[in-house]
Scaffold this motif. Sequence first.
Motif: not given
Length: 195
Positions: A69, A71, A78, A155-156, A158, A160, A162
């Motif tokens: 998770y 960014n 995130h 993972y984004n 939400d 999902t 990426n």
Amino acid sequence: MRGQAHTLEAVVAGLLLLASLVFALQMTTVTPLSASTSSQHIENQQEATGQGVLAAAAAKDGLKPAVLYWNNSTAQFHDTNENLGYYTNGPPNNTLGRMLERSFDQRGIAYNVYFRFQSADGEMLTRRYIYSGVPSDNAVQASHTVMLTDDDHLYNPDETRNATNLTSGGITYPVPDIGRNTFNTVSVEVVAWRI
């Protein structure tokens, strides 16, 4: 004479009984800081809850996405505290975070979550994921291992996948590729304690 002997015998027997009682009580002194069976039971329950949350998150395919998770553009998880790079105001908005919140937050139990993994040099590193403070002396620990492969994607917010996978150029993901058959192995560790 006989009455005095019986009286003396009764007094000695009473003193022996009293001395035995005092000795037994001194051997089992309970203070406010002594661990009690109920305290141990609560700690065992918290440890089992931590193991259960991690196992359930893994079974729901929510543990690996929590580890990934990330960014890539901000080089942190995130929606974390920008200065720290980990969660301090509650868990992340993902499957693992929601499960931790239901299992611990609603019961007044504080917890930290750490990711432990191997560096390229073979040294074990630790990265904070969720941090609620310094654990107390009665904190318990539960862990679950996640294997990352070269094909895994970040993972984004939400949850999902990426387009960025772990071997993409310019990746800022903190877990390094150890150059073996797998990308790396991450131990997700939950440390929980009563507030």
